[in-house]
Write a protein that holds these residues in place. Structure first.
Motif, PDB file in Angstrom:
ATOM      1  N   ARG A  90      12.004  26.224 -11.798  1.00 28.67           N
ATOM      2  CA  ARG A  90      12.287  25.906 -10.396  1.00 28.67           C
ATOM      3  C   ARG A  90      11.124  25.156  -9.754  1.00 28.67           C
ATOM      4  O   ARG A  90      11.331  24.231  -8.960  1.00 28.67           O
ATOM      5  N   ILE A  91       9.880  25.576 -10.090  1.00 31.07           N
ATOM      6  CA  ILE A  91       8.708  24.886  -9.531  1.00 31.07           C
ATOM      7  C   ILE A  91       8.641  23.459 -10.052  1.00 31.07           C
ATOM      8  O   ILE A  91       8.386  22.507  -9.292  1.00 31.07           O
ATOM      9  N   ALA A  92       8.875  23.295 -11.373  1.00 36.10           N
ATOM     10  CA  ALA A  92       8.866  21.945 -11.947  1.00 36.10           C
ATOM     11  C   ALA A  92       9.940  21.085 -11.295  1.00 36.10           C
ATOM     12  O   ALA A  92       9.707  19.912 -10.968  1.00 36.10           O
ATOM     13  N   GLY A  93      11.123  21.674 -11.092  1.00 36.27           N
ATOM     14  CA  GLY A  93      12.195  20.924 -10.443  1.00 36.27           C
ATOM     15  C   GLY A  93      11.862  20.583  -9.005  1.00 36.27           C
ATOM     16  O   GLY A  93      12.165  19.478  -8.524  1.00 36.27           O
ATOM     17  N   MET A  94      11.234  21.536  -8.297  1.00 35.83           N
ATOM     18  CA  MET A  94      10.876  21.302  -6.898  1.00 35.83           C
ATOM     19  C   MET A  94       9.882  20.149  -6.782  1.00 35.83           C
ATOM     20  O   MET A  94      10.038  19.258  -5.930  1.00 35.83           O
ATOM     21  N   PHE A  95       8.865  20.130  -7.638  1.00 36.87           N
ATOM     22  CA  PHE A  95       7.896  19.053  -7.575  1.00 36.87           C
ATOM     23  C   PHE A  95       8.516  17.720  -8.012  1.00 36.87           C
ATOM     24  O   PHE A  95       8.120  16.654  -7.518  1.00 36.87           O
ATOM     25  N   SER A  96       9.479  17.768  -8.925  1.00 36.52           N
ATOM     26  CA  SER A  96      10.185  16.537  -9.289  1.00 36.52           C
ATOM     27  C   SER A  96      10.887  15.951  -8.075  1.00 36.52           C
ATOM     28  O   SER A  96      10.821  14.736  -7.818  1.00 36.52           O
ATOM     29  N   VAL A  97      11.564  16.815  -7.317  1.00 37.70           N
ATOM     30  CA  VAL A  97      12.268  16.356  -6.114  1.00 37.70           C
ATOM     31  C   VAL A  97      11.273  15.808  -5.097  1.00 37.70           C
ATOM     32  O   VAL A  97      11.517  14.759  -4.470  1.00 37.70           O
ATOM     33  N   ILE A  98      10.136  16.495  -4.940  1.00 40.77           N
ATOM     34  CA  ILE A  98       9.114  16.019  -3.997  1.00 40.77           C
ATOM     35  C   ILE A  98       8.623  14.639  -4.399  1.00 40.77           C
ATOM     36  O   ILE A  98       8.473  13.737  -3.559  1.00 40.77           O
ATOM     37  N   GLY A  99       8.371  14.438  -5.698  1.00 40.56           N
ATOM     38  CA  GLY A  99       7.901  13.139  -6.168  1.00 40.56           C
ATOM     39  C   GLY A  99       8.904  12.035  -5.888  1.00 40.56           C
ATOM     40  O   GLY A  99       8.544  10.945  -5.414  1.00 40.56           O
ATOM     41  N   VAL A 100      10.176  12.311  -6.157  1.00 37.30           N
ATOM     42  CA  VAL A 100      11.221  11.313  -5.903  1.00 37.30           C
ATOM     43  C   VAL A 100      11.328  11.035  -4.408  1.00 37.30           C
ATOM     44  O   VAL A 100      11.462   9.875  -3.989  1.00 37.30           O
ATOM     45  N   PHE A 101      11.238  12.079  -3.582  1.00 40.90           N
ATOM     46  CA  PHE A 101      11.366  11.888  -2.136  1.00 40.90           C
ATOM     47  C   PHE A 101      10.209  11.058  -1.581  1.00 40.90           C
ATOM     48  O   PHE A 101      10.409  10.207  -0.707  1.00 40.90           O
ATOM     49  N   ILE A 102       9.000  11.325  -2.059  1.00 45.41           N
ATOM     50  CA  ILE A 102       7.864  10.535  -1.562  1.00 45.41           C
ATOM     51  C   ILE A 102       8.001   9.083  -1.996  1.00 45.41           C
ATOM     52  O   ILE A 102       7.673   8.157  -1.233  1.00 45.41           O
ATOM     53  N   LEU A 103       8.503   8.861  -3.209  1.00 48.74           N
ATOM     54  CA  LEU A 103       8.754   7.485  -3.637  1.00 48.74           C
ATOM     55  C   LEU A 103       9.825   6.837  -2.760  1.00 48.74           C
ATOM     56  O   LEU A 103       9.714   5.660  -2.387  1.00 48.74           O
TER      57      LEU A 103
ATOM     58  N   GLY B 173       0.812  -1.214   0.000  1.00 53.63           N
ATOM     59  CA  GLY B 173       0.000   0.000   0.000  1.00 53.63           C
ATOM     60  C   GLY B 173       0.842   1.260   0.000  1.00 53.63           C
ATOM     61  O   GLY B 173       0.605   2.194  -0.771  1.00 53.63           O
ATOM     62  N   GLY B 174       1.868   1.296   0.872  1.00 51.19           N
ATOM     63  CA  GLY B 174       2.735   2.476   0.915  1.00 51.19           C
ATOM     64  C   GLY B 174       3.471   2.688  -0.385  1.00 51.19           C
ATOM     65  O   GLY B 174       3.572   3.813  -0.890  1.00 51.19           O
ATOM     66  N   LEU B 175       3.971   1.596  -0.961  1.00 51.66           N
ATOM     67  CA  LEU B 175       4.708   1.706  -2.215  1.00 51.66           C
ATOM     68  C   LEU B 175       3.785   2.128  -3.362  1.00 51.66           C
ATOM     69  O   LEU B 175       4.171   2.928  -4.216  1.00 51.66           O
ATOM     70  N   SER B 176       2.566   1.612  -3.372  1.00 50.73           N
ATOM     71  CA  SER B 176       1.632   1.986  -4.449  1.00 50.73           C
ATOM     72  C   SER B 176       1.244   3.462  -4.345  1.00 50.73           C
ATOM     73  O   SER B 176       1.122   4.143  -5.376  1.00 50.73           O
ATOM     74  N   ILE B 177       1.080   3.980  -3.127  1.00 47.77           N
ATOM     75  CA  ILE B 177       0.794   5.417  -2.966  1.00 47.77           C
ATOM     76  C   ILE B 177       1.973   6.249  -3.472  1.00 47.77           C
ATOM     77  O   ILE B 177       1.799   7.228  -4.204  1.00 47.77           O
TER      78      ILE B 177
ATOM     79  N   ALA C  73       2.005   6.118  -7.237  1.00 42.92           N
ATOM     80  CA  ALA C  73       0.923   6.929  -7.813  1.00 42.92           C
ATOM     81  C   ALA C  73       1.283   8.412  -7.799  1.00 42.92           C
ATOM     82  O   ALA C  73       1.102   9.131  -8.795  1.00 42.92           O
ATOM     83  N   ILE C  74       1.810   8.884  -6.652  1.00 41.67           N
ATOM     84  CA  ILE C  74       2.207  10.298  -6.560  1.00 41.67           C
ATOM     85  C   ILE C  74       3.315  10.598  -7.558  1.00 41.67           C
ATOM     86  O   ILE C  74       3.294  11.613  -8.261  1.00 41.67           O
ATOM     87  N   CYS C  75       4.294   9.710  -7.629  1.00 37.36           N
ATOM     88  CA  CYS C  75       5.424   9.911  -8.541  1.00 37.36           C
ATOM     89  C   CYS C  75       4.935   9.959  -9.993  1.00 37.36           C
ATOM     90  O   CYS C  75       5.407  10.775 -10.787  1.00 37.36           O
ATOM     91  N   LEU C  76       3.985   9.107 -10.341  1.00 34.90           N
ATOM     92  CA  LEU C  76       3.442   9.111 -11.704  1.00 34.90           C
ATOM     93  C   LEU C  76       2.713  10.417 -12.010  1.00 34.90           C
ATOM     94  O   LEU C  76       2.878  11.007 -13.090  1.00 34.90           O
ATOM     95  N   LEU C  77       1.904  10.891 -11.062  1.00 37.36           N
ATOM     96  CA  LEU C  77       1.170  12.138 -11.285  1.00 37.36           C
ATOM     97  C   LEU C  77       2.128  13.320 -11.442  1.00 37.36           C
ATOM     98  O   LEU C  77       1.954  14.165 -12.330  1.00 37.36           O
ATOM     99  N   ILE C  78       3.140  13.368 -10.572  1.00 36.00           N
ATOM    100  CA  ILE C  78       4.105  14.465 -10.685  1.00 36.00           C
ATOM    101  C   ILE C  78       4.891  14.338 -11.983  1.00 36.00           C
ATOM    102  O   ILE C  78       5.197  15.346 -12.638  1.00 36.00           O
ATOM    103  N   ALA C  79       5.197  13.111 -12.391  1.00 34.18           N
ATOM    104  CA  ALA C  79       5.903  12.921 -13.659  1.00 34.18           C
ATOM    105  C   ALA C  79       5.065  13.426 -14.834  1.00 34.18           C
ATOM    106  O   ALA C  79       5.596  14.040 -15.770  1.00 34.18           O
ATOM    107  N   LEU C  80       3.751  13.182 -14.789  1.00 33.76           N
ATOM    108  CA  LEU C  80       2.868  13.706 -15.845  1.00 33.76           C
ATOM    109  C   LEU C  80       2.892  15.228 -15.855  1.00 33.76           C
ATOM    110  O   LEU C  80       2.935  15.860 -16.924  1.00 33.76           O
TER     111      LEU C  80
END
Length: 884
Positions: free
Chosen positions: A376-389, A100-104, A107-114
């Motif tokens: 910078r915003i795109a980069g910041m959200f990329s980092v957030i997505g990777v960190f949550i993953l 469950g944790g990994l799937s969440i 999912a977040i990483c995929l949305l941020i990647a989009l």
């Protein structure tokens, strides 16, 4: 009539893995169930449920026996899969948290990647061809501060094309609201009578459409704007006004002006992946001269020039050559006019070439009229997505190493009977890949379901790329990468157990005090606290913006749009509006203290000082005398305009910033000049008329009686009745034009939609990061309680109370959260400080924000681990000690 069939690929998948003796019966039952669901719920839900049933049936007992003599590798992997499946069923809670944790996280990483892919994909068709540029006006002051602007005078593009053979084509764009027909207009086909309000108009040269390779639906790109008074419209607008037909050649009337009819020269595709995607209409610049001599005069900077270089041309070398044109046309004109900035501009100014592919994401330092993104915003959200993953992967690692005792005997026995470490690594990596495969599948489903909600929060129009060729290979690669990242350390850790240590019982309690596991928990909560701090500060900045004293009153002001079509009837319309009972004031103007209304910049001097002083850049607005009352602005010196004074035709009201910039100590009665001389009759208190990223600029307000908008200040009581009364007056004056209004406070709030969206995304990501971290923390606390059960029972027998046992079980975890808080504080302070630097007016970062975030994280952690801790403290010790 179409047959009722479930998804074909799901049927094929079932028949591929399912045993022959089961497949026919299972498929028949599922198809029968599908038909019932189809009639009950509709096709979409029936399809999803069918796929879900197939996935649930994907279990070892149902698998085909592929060969009577399978290879050793296949047998081994089948064995690994069976063991992994048994472990999953044996430890449902831990397995669910892992998956469950990994799937969440996925999912977040995929949305941020989009989201990031959408941002990075703007103008991506030009990235391989580095020969298309926008020309910027750049200056650098002696303190080495740069500034760049996107507009140049009208003849600049033609001069560049004529002088430099490296330039193959040149074209211009006018994109800012309020420049004649750019921005907003009333629109109607010539054969209709009702006007419809439309936005997103810009002026363009025909060469610009050709250079940018605007994709066409109808018409020829090279001819779409080739004739005077031609217009290029988007496909969505063509479908709106000319459904099912080719509108090329149709006549269009703007703002009810029948003396100037536009002809549709072409229909373009909607510009989804272009920095010009905010435009649906392009009006030609062919044959246009807004005033006599305007196209040959270097006086006014209103055009954005684009150039296309010859193949192989060097843009840096061209910039050097263009310095000569800069001096010849810009600097020499300033010297002829006695502009004291000429020497400084000659020394520190130049024309800068910006690649078209960089316009959308790398224009944060450009004074521009386009709506652009921020790298910078795109980069910041990329980092957030990777960190949550990573948080989700950390849960996997933590739980795998924490449950080491449960696998110790298995590893010891395998090694005793001859298993090599490499085989054990393969086994645990196979388990990791299986868990990850399930998680990726669930993550994709969650992401697909969440796309509409994410679009609403982020203000985007993202599409799930299920039909893209790279999607399935990308998911396979994602599974392998995450599976290896999440499983590599546990695999080597578990496979390193020594049989002799296992047989001695040294691993019976498992790895409870792991520095690595503690470090990973600290990382999880550090990330979570930083996101919480970010959400708080974005929220505080938004509240500061919306509630700051603005210098005008934005409440209870109704804006009636499109009043320019009333023409000479506008004063009479205003008079009728003022007679309504709840109307206090009404004022006509083209300019308002919100973005999206007309802006017009000039250079200003004290009268007669234009040959000796450097000018002051400032706005000039035409407003009627009631504007200040309608907007609740304060005249701090002198008086407002008056229609009864003929001298006020050359009178101006300036803001305090303009008075200070011009050095006017007693401004009332002073004369100032731009292209003519004006007399200051009043000074208005400074008010914000741009976003708060900019400081309040100098402003001059000139008397006028007409405008595109009438601002009506009303009593808040009976707002619906007041609106109905205003609409009735409007319909009497303009029955063929729909009544269109907005509220000033809503328009002001829309200026900061992007800030609100950023804050909302921060809040969502912070909540999900906390959720993922808490899932892991809950599982670790449950495991710890399980491992220390007998110790707790003995302590209770010896007299320990509930509080001491609760503290014993929770203190180790709370220490980790406190360490995370100490690390997150400077990181969050730095990151949000950099974000706030963009705002000239901003909140101060105070310690209270970090205290709230830390306490919030601490309480969440305490709540997460308390349930298992309290349960252990209340348990009957006799049950635990009975075996002793």
């Amino acid at each position: 009539m179409n047959p009722i069939n479930p998804p074909r690929w799901a049927k094929r998948f079932l028949l591929w893995f399912c045993r022959e003796d089961l497949a026919e019966a299972v498929l028949g039952d599922l198809e029968e169930l599908y038909v019932r669901r189809y009639h009950l719920y509709g096709k979409r839900k029936a399809d999803w449920l069918f796929v879900w049933n197939v996935i649930l049936f994907f279990q070892p007992f149902a698998f085909k026996k592929r060969s009577s003599t399978p290879s050793i590798q296949i047998v081994m992997f089948q064995h690994y899969f069976k063991v992994a499946w048994r472990n999953l069923n044996r430890q449902v809670m831990y397995s669910s948290i892992k998956i469950g944790g990994l799937s969440i996280g996925i999912a977040i990483c995929l949305l941020i990647a989009l989201y990031v892919r959408s941002e990075m994909g703007v103008d991506r068709q030009f990235r391989k061809e580095a020969n298309l540029y926008r020309v910027l006006n750049a200056t650098r002051n002696p303190a080495d501060n740069w500034s760049r602007g996107s507009t140049l005078p009208a003849p600049a593009a033609g001069v560049f094309k004529e002088r430099y053979p490296e330039i193959e084509k040149a074209g211009r764009l006018i994109s800012f609201d309020g420049w004649f027909d750019a921005g907003t207009n009333l629109f109607r086909p010539a054969d209709q009578t009702s006007n419809i309000f439309e936005e997103r108009f810009a002026y363009a040269d025909p060469e610009l459409i050709e250079m940018l390779e605007i994709p066409m639906v109808y018409g020829d790109r090279t001819k779409a704007l080739a004739e005077p008074y031609s217009i290029l419209i988007s496909q969505s607008k063509a479908n709106k006004y000319f459904p099912g037909e080719n509108p090329v050649g149709k006549e269009i009337i703007l703002n009810d002006d029948k003396s100037k009819t536009y002809v549709v020269g072409g229909v373009m595709e909607d510009l989804k992946n272009s920095h010009l995607r905010d435009f649906d209409f392009f009006l030609t610049l062919k044959g246009v001269e807004f005033w006599e001599g305007e196209q040959s005069d270097w006086c006014c900077w209103n055009y954005s020039p684009y150039i296309q270089l010859q193949p192989g041309a060097d843009p840096d070398a061209l910039e050097e050559k263009m310095l000569k044109a800069h001096d010849e046309f810009v600097v020499q004109r300033m010297r002829r006019n006695g502009d004291q900035r000429a020497d400084s501009i000659s020394k520190y100014g130049w024309f800068d070439l910006q690649a078209v592919s960089d316009i959308y994401l790398e224009s944060s330092d450009v004074s521009d009229f386009l709506k652009v993104g921020d790298k910078r915003i795109a980069g910041m959200f990329s980092v957030i997505g990777v960190f949550i993953l990573l948080l989700a992967c950390i849960n996997f690692i933590n739980l795998s190493t924490a449950k080491s005792a449960n696998r110790a005997r298995e590893v010891g026995l395998r090694k005793v009977i001859g298993s090599q470490r490499s085989g054990l690594v393969q086994q645990f990596l196979s388990e990791s890949l299986m868990f990850c495969g399930i998680s990726v599948l669930l993550g994709v489903i969650l992401a697909r379901l969440a796309v509409p909600l994410f679009n609403r929060i982020a203000g985007r129009d993202l599409e799930f790329p299920a039909q893209e060729w790279w999607f399935i290979p990308g998911l396979i690669l994602l599974t392998l990468v995450i599976g290896l990242i999440a499983g590599l350390y546990p695999s080597f850790y578990l496979s390193a157990f020594q049989p002799i240590e296992v047989l001695k019982g040294n691993l019976s309690r498992g790895s409870r005090n792991s520095y690595l596991r503690g470090g990973l928990v600290v990382f999880q909560f550090t990330t979570s606290i930083v996101l919480i701090v970010g959400a708080f500060i974005v929220y505080e900045q938004m509240q500061f913006i919306l509630n700051k004293k603005l210098g005008f009153n934005k409440d209870q002001v109704i804006l009636v749009h499109g009043t320019n079509t009333l023409d000479k009837q506008l004063p009479a319309f205003k008079t009728e509006i003022l007679r309504l009972p709840n109307v206090l004031y009404a004022a006509a103007s083209n300019s308002l203290p919100v973005t999206g209304t007309q802006r017009n910049g000039n250079m200003w001097w004290k009268d007669g000082r234009n040959k000796t002083d450097e000018g002051v850049g400032g706005q000039i607005w035409w407003t009627d005398p009631d504007y200040f009352d309608a907007m609740g602005m304060k005249i701090v010196d002198g008086r407002p305009f008056s229609l009864d004074r003929a001298s006020d035709t050359t009178g101006v009201v300036i803001n305090q910033k303009m008075a200070k910039s011009l050095g006017l100590e007693n401004p009332v009665g002073e004369k100032i000049m731009n292209w003519q001389t004006w007399t200051v009759v009043g000074v208005v208190e400074d008010f914000h008329f741009d976003v708060m990223k900019e400081e309040i600029a100098p402003l001059v307000m000139v008397r006028g009686e007409y405008g595109d908008i009438i601002s009506i200040k009303v009593n808040p009581q009976d707002m619906d009745v007041t609106l109905a009364s205003i609409k009735k007056v409007w319909d009497e004056f303009k029955p063929s034009q729909p009544f269109r209004y907005t509220f000033l406070d809503d328009s002001y709030a829309r200026m900061y939609d992007e800030v609100k969206r950023t804050g909302n995304l921060f809040t969502v990501f912070a909540a999900l990061a906390i959720l993922v971290a808490c899932l892991g923390l809950f599982a670790l606390s449950a495991f710890m309680v399980e491992q220390r059960g007998k110790e707790i029972s003995i302590r209770k027998v010896l007299g320990a109370d509930l509080g001491s046992i609760f503290g014993l079980l929770t203190w180790d975890f709370l220490k980790l959260v406190l360490v995370a808080f100490l690390i997150a504080t400077p990181v969050g302070w730095y990151m949000m400080g950099k974000w706030l630097e963009d705002y000239a007016y901003r909140v101060e970062i105070t310690w209270e924000v970090f205290a709230i975030a830390g306490v919030f994280a601490l309480l969440i952690a305490l709540f997460t681990i308390s349930s298992e801790s309290v349960k252990a403290a209340l348990a009957d010790p006799a049950k635990r000690l009975r075996s002793e």
